[in-house]
Design a protein around this motif. Structure first.
Motif, PDB file in Angstrom:
ATOM      1  N   VAL A 312     -29.879  40.037 -10.206  1.00 42.17           N
ATOM      2  CA  VAL A 312     -30.751  40.756  -9.374  1.00 42.17           C
ATOM      3  C   VAL A 312     -31.968  41.252 -10.499  1.00 42.17           C
ATOM      4  CG1 VAL A 312     -29.427  42.812  -9.991  1.00 42.17           C
ATOM      5  CG2 VAL A 312     -30.874  42.837  -8.062  1.00 42.17           C
ATOM      6  N   ALA A 313     -33.271  41.515 -10.098  1.00 43.94           N
ATOM      7  CA  ALA A 313     -34.425  41.971 -10.563  1.00 43.94           C
ATOM      8  C   ALA A 313     -34.932  42.866  -9.781  1.00 43.94           C
ATOM      9  CB  ALA A 313     -35.165  40.624 -11.157  1.00 43.94           C
ATOM     10  N   LEU A 314     -36.034  43.591 -10.509  1.00 43.41           N
ATOM     11  CA  LEU A 314     -36.738  44.445  -9.614  1.00 43.41           C
ATOM     12  C   LEU A 314     -38.360  43.827  -9.752  1.00 43.41           C
ATOM     13  CD1 LEU A 314     -36.034  47.674 -11.630  1.00 43.41           C
ATOM     14  CD2 LEU A 314     -35.766  47.583  -9.189  1.00 43.41           C
ATOM     15  N   TYR A 315     -39.061  43.804  -8.370  1.00 38.96           N
ATOM     16  CA  TYR A 315     -40.327  43.177  -8.565  1.00 38.96           C
ATOM     17  C   TYR A 315     -41.193  44.286  -9.281  1.00 38.96           C
ATOM     18  CZ  TYR A 315     -44.424  40.801  -6.557  1.00 38.96           C
ATOM     19  OH  TYR A 315     -45.678  40.142  -6.464  1.00 38.96           O
ATOM     20  N   ALA A 316     -42.181  43.478  -9.978  1.00 40.13           N
ATOM     21  CA  ALA A 316     -43.069  44.339 -10.862  1.00 40.13           C
ATOM     22  C   ALA A 316     -44.625  44.125 -10.452  1.00 40.13           C
ATOM     23  CB  ALA A 316     -42.911  43.964 -12.245  1.00 40.13           C
ATOM     24  N   GLY A 317     -44.706  43.394  -9.297  1.00 42.26           N
ATOM     25  CA  GLY A 317     -46.016  43.010  -8.840  1.00 42.26           C
ATOM     26  C   GLY A 317     -46.771  41.959  -9.757  1.00 42.26           C
ATOM     27  N   ASP A 318     -47.951  41.455  -8.931  1.00 39.74           N
ATOM     28  CA  ASP A 318     -48.417  40.422  -9.523  1.00 39.74           C
ATOM     29  C   ASP A 318     -47.703  39.161  -9.978  1.00 39.74           C
ATOM     30  OD1 ASP A 318     -50.923  41.839  -9.380  1.00 39.74           O
ATOM     31  OD2 ASP A 318     -50.952  42.061 -11.532  1.00 39.74           O
ATOM     32  N   GLY A 319     -46.684  38.857  -8.964  1.00 42.92           N
ATOM     33  CA  GLY A 319     -45.693  37.786  -9.106  1.00 42.92           C
ATOM     34  C   GLY A 319     -44.779  37.660 -10.213  1.00 42.92           C
ATOM     35  N   ASN A 320     -44.541  38.975 -10.850  1.00 44.80           N
ATOM     36  CA  ASN A 320     -43.475  39.088 -11.901  1.00 44.80           C
ATOM     37  C   ASN A 320     -42.454  40.042 -11.548  1.00 44.80           C
ATOM     38  OD1 ASN A 320     -45.473  38.066 -14.179  1.00 44.80           O
ATOM     39  ND2 ASN A 320     -46.830  39.763 -13.652  1.00 44.80           N
ATOM     40  N   VAL A 321     -41.259  39.981 -12.210  1.00 47.57           N
ATOM     41  CA  VAL A 321     -40.171  40.624 -12.223  1.00 47.57           C
ATOM     42  C   VAL A 321     -39.874  41.327 -13.660  1.00 47.57           C
ATOM     43  CG1 VAL A 321     -39.584  39.190 -10.443  1.00 47.57           C
ATOM     44  CG2 VAL A 321     -38.563  38.995 -12.977  1.00 47.57           C
ATOM     45  N   LEU A 322     -39.511  42.564 -13.519  1.00 47.72           N
ATOM     46  CA  LEU A 322     -38.699  43.135 -14.316  1.00 47.72           C
ATOM     47  C   LEU A 322     -37.250  43.230 -14.397  1.00 47.72           C
ATOM     48  CD1 LEU A 322     -39.702  46.833 -15.817  1.00 47.72           C
ATOM     49  CD2 LEU A 322     -37.162  46.084 -15.678  1.00 47.72           C
ATOM     50  N   HIS A 323     -36.418  42.592 -15.369  1.00 46.33           N
ATOM     51  CA  HIS A 323     -35.119  42.328 -15.392  1.00 46.33           C
ATOM     52  C   HIS A 323     -34.401  42.469 -16.590  1.00 46.33           C
ATOM     53  CE1 HIS A 323     -34.906  37.531 -15.769  1.00 46.33           C
ATOM     54  NE2 HIS A 323     -35.819  38.347 -16.782  1.00 46.33           N
ATOM     55  N   ALA A 324     -33.073  42.764 -16.324  1.00 45.25           N
ATOM     56  CA  ALA A 324     -32.107  42.234 -17.929  1.00 45.25           C
ATOM     57  C   ALA A 324     -31.794  40.985 -17.526  1.00 45.25           C
ATOM     58  CB  ALA A 324     -31.014  43.427 -17.891  1.00 45.25           C
ATOM     59  N   PRO A 325     -32.129  39.981 -18.234  1.00 41.41           N
ATOM     60  CA  PRO A 325     -31.701  38.618 -18.036  1.00 41.41           C
ATOM     61  C   PRO A 325     -30.512  38.072 -18.424  1.00 41.41           C
ATOM     62  CG  PRO A 325     -33.356  38.661 -19.904  1.00 41.41           C
ATOM     63  CD  PRO A 325     -33.221  40.105 -19.509  1.00 41.41           C
ATOM     64  N   ARG A 326     -30.206  38.166 -19.961  1.00 40.32           N
ATOM     65  CA  ARG A 326     -28.539  37.601 -20.170  1.00 40.32           C
ATOM     66  C   ARG A 326     -28.431  37.836 -21.568  1.00 40.32           C
ATOM     67  NH1 ARG A 326     -32.520  33.481 -20.498  1.00 40.32           N
ATOM     68  NH2 ARG A 326     -32.628  32.368 -22.420  1.00 40.32           N
ATOM     69  N   THR A 327     -27.187  37.620 -21.887  1.00 41.27           N
ATOM     70  CA  THR A 327     -26.810  37.897 -23.315  1.00 41.27           C
ATOM     71  C   THR A 327     -27.651  37.270 -24.341  1.00 41.27           C
ATOM     72  OG1 THR A 327     -24.479  38.127 -22.838  1.00 41.27           O
ATOM     73  CG2 THR A 327     -24.640  37.876 -25.166  1.00 41.27           C
ATOM     74  N   GLY A 328     -28.174  38.069 -25.115  1.00 45.45           N
ATOM     75  CA  GLY A 328     -29.087  37.852 -26.497  1.00 45.45           C
ATOM     76  C   GLY A 328     -30.409  37.737 -26.146  1.00 45.45           C
ATOM     77  N   LYS A 329     -30.840  38.358 -24.943  1.00 42.06           N
ATOM     78  CA  LYS A 329     -31.961  38.743 -24.623  1.00 42.06           C
ATOM     79  C   LYS A 329     -32.203  40.325 -24.237  1.00 42.06           C
ATOM     80  CE  LYS A 329     -34.781  36.035 -23.208  1.00 42.06           C
ATOM     81  NZ  LYS A 329     -36.134  35.219 -23.763  1.00 42.06           N
ATOM     82  N   THR A 330     -33.395  40.868 -24.016  1.00 41.35           N
ATOM     83  CA  THR A 330     -33.848  42.088 -23.838  1.00 41.35           C
ATOM     84  C   THR A 330     -34.350  42.230 -22.354  1.00 41.35           C
ATOM     85  OG1 THR A 330     -35.923  42.214 -24.781  1.00 41.35           O
ATOM     86  CG2 THR A 330     -34.082  42.448 -26.253  1.00 41.35           C
ATOM     87  N   VAL A 331     -34.284  43.741 -21.843  1.00 47.08           N
ATOM     88  CA  VAL A 331     -35.114  43.869 -20.704  1.00 47.08           C
ATOM     89  C   VAL A 331     -36.393  43.636 -20.853  1.00 47.08           C
ATOM     90  CG1 VAL A 331     -35.522  45.671 -19.086  1.00 47.08           C
ATOM     91  CG2 VAL A 331     -33.328  45.883 -20.352  1.00 47.08           C
ATOM     92  N   GLU A 332     -37.163  42.926 -19.841  1.00 48.42           N
ATOM     93  CA  GLU A 332     -38.187  42.043 -20.038  1.00 48.42           C
ATOM     94  C   GLU A 332     -39.054  42.096 -18.757  1.00 48.42           C
ATOM     95  OE1 GLU A 332     -37.475  38.129 -21.371  1.00 48.42           O
ATOM     96  OE2 GLU A 332     -36.481  37.520 -19.655  1.00 48.42           O
ATOM     97  N   VAL A 333     -40.216  41.684 -18.795  1.00 51.78           N
ATOM     98  CA  VAL A 333     -41.109  41.399 -17.662  1.00 51.78           C
ATOM     99  C   VAL A 333     -41.559  39.942 -17.538  1.00 51.78           C
ATOM    100  CG1 VAL A 333     -43.230  41.883 -16.331  1.00 51.78           C
ATOM    101  CG2 VAL A 333     -42.093  43.577 -17.388  1.00 51.78           C
ATOM    102  N   VAL A 334     -41.245  39.105 -16.667  1.00 50.45           N
ATOM    103  CA  VAL A 334     -41.540  37.756 -16.818  1.00 50.45           C
ATOM    104  C   VAL A 334     -42.082  37.186 -15.243  1.00 50.45           C
ATOM    105  CG1 VAL A 334     -40.107  36.987 -18.844  1.00 50.45           C
ATOM    106  CG2 VAL A 334     -39.207  36.928 -16.324  1.00 50.45           C
ATOM    107  N   PRO A 335     -42.523  36.114 -15.209  1.00 49.88           N
ATOM    108  CA  PRO A 335     -42.868  35.531 -13.916  1.00 49.88           C
ATOM    109  C   PRO A 335     -41.733  35.354 -13.195  1.00 49.88           C
ATOM    110  CG  PRO A 335     -44.212  34.450 -15.571  1.00 49.88           C
ATOM    111  CD  PRO A 335     -43.139  35.266 -16.341  1.00 49.88           C
TER     112      PRO A 335
END
Length: 351
Positions: A312-335
């Motif tokens: 699950v992710a949060l829609y961040a606008g302009d076709g992007n999402v804000l989410h916590a992706p997976r182990t080894g990554k950080t909370v980020e904004v990505v398409p």
């Protein structure tokens, strides 16, 4: 709404440092920086919303040129990970880890609640700012070699008397290198808190509010099973999850997983369930098409049907999402198209 993204996500490693009886867990970046913040940020990023206001106030109250918000932020992170109930076995208290005797000198009722307390965020951060401002002034006048910020940090950690004793930052031979490491780690992590606000969230309502809150946690490590309505926590490893390169890392990582970040973002306005599948079940009666997404909408990915939702992710606008992706990554904004495999996109809902 306009979203600006200028950095790729960082892979975060945890470095455990013991400083004069205070255990601090420090984030060390292994790749590019990516700790965007919201609404301008005042030169500050990757800081919980409840701390940002007070860090900026403490910075503004100090006229020393060496004082910047990222210095206070990095120091707070080293001292307590922005925890309001942090303690040490030597008696240091609160997010800025004040000893009672030191608190008696610097503590005031800055938040106006009728009590000067090292446990209160406002009181603690303003006291930290006053003490650091005084130490920066002493460092500048001392004529000792080195960065005045390093000298001030050493004074905060070990006492100014130790700085005078050594004519600078105490060496690695002092206290097992505790003060030396404390200084070096804070100075090296300052850049991850520097910023001018890369994610701008406009609008009102529950969705925009939740997105703003979640954005204060950009750069926080992913931790399987970690996270609560009140912030990041230690995770755990289970059924192959929480591992990296065959080693369980979740049980040593304070952070969020995808659904706990969403839970945190909406709490307490909307009290969502804990898991991604349950969050879908609780909001599926308010489905939103991909063409009508609004900031804060929940997006879900599945391996096949509502019973197999895995992200699950949060829609961040302009076709992007804000989410916590997976182990080894950080909370980020990505398409949205690259957050997870596009073929797995299951749908969106509006809490």
């Amino acid at each position: 709404m306009k979203v600006l993204i200028t950095a790729a996500a960082a892979v975060i490693g945890l470095v455990l440092v013991v400083t004069l009886g205070i255990v601090g867990v420090v984030i060390a970046d292994e790749d590019a920086e990516a700790t965007e913040t919201t609404d301008g940020g005042g030169g500050l990023q990757g800081v919980p919303a409840e701390f940002r206001e007070w860090i900026l106030k403490a910075d503004a109250a100090c006229k020393q040129p060496a004082m910047v918000p990222s210095l206070l932020a990095a120091q707070l992170y080293q001292e307590s990970r922005f925890s309001t109930n942090a303690t040490s076995h030597v008696g240091a208290q609160g997010p800025a880890q004040f000893m009672p005797g030191t608190w008696a000198t610097w503590g005031r009722d800055d938040d106006g609640n009728g009590e000067a307390s090292p446990w209160d965020i406002g009181d603690a951060v303003m006291a930290q700012g006053r003490m650091m401002c005084s130490l920066l002034k002493q460092a500048e006048k001392s004529g000792y070699p080195g960065d005045v910020r390093a000298l001030a940090l050493a004074g905060y950690n070990a006492g100014w008397g130790r700085v005078e004793q050594y004519g600078g930052v105490p060496p690695k031979s002092f206290a097992g290198g505790e003060t030396y490491n404390y200084v070096q780690i804070i100075l090296s992590t300052m850049p991850r808190f520097e910023g001018s606000g890369m994610l701008q969230v406009s609008g009102s309502g529950k969705g925009a509010k939740a997105l703003r809150k979640a954005a204060t946690r950009l750069g926080t490590p992913y931790s399987w099973g970690g996270g609560s309505p009140h912030g990041p926590t230690l995770g755990f490893c289970s059924a192959g999850s929480g591992y990296r390169n065959g080693t369980c890392v979740a049980d040593d990582t304070v952070g969020f997983d995808c659904s706990s970040l969403v839970l945190y973002a909406y709490w307490p306005d909307v009290k969502l369930p804990r898991t991604a599948a349950a969050q879908y079940g609780a909001t599926s009666d308010r489905a939103v098409s991909r063409q009508n997404l609004k900031p804060g909408d929940l997006l879900f990915w599945s391996h096949g049907g509502s019973g197999a939702i895995y992200h699950v992710a949060l829609y961040a606008g302009d076709g992007n999402v804000l989410h916590a992706p997976r182990t080894g990554k950080t909370v980020e904004v990505v398409p949205l198209t690259s957050a997870m495999p596009d073929r797995d996109y299951y749908g969106a809902t509006r809490p």
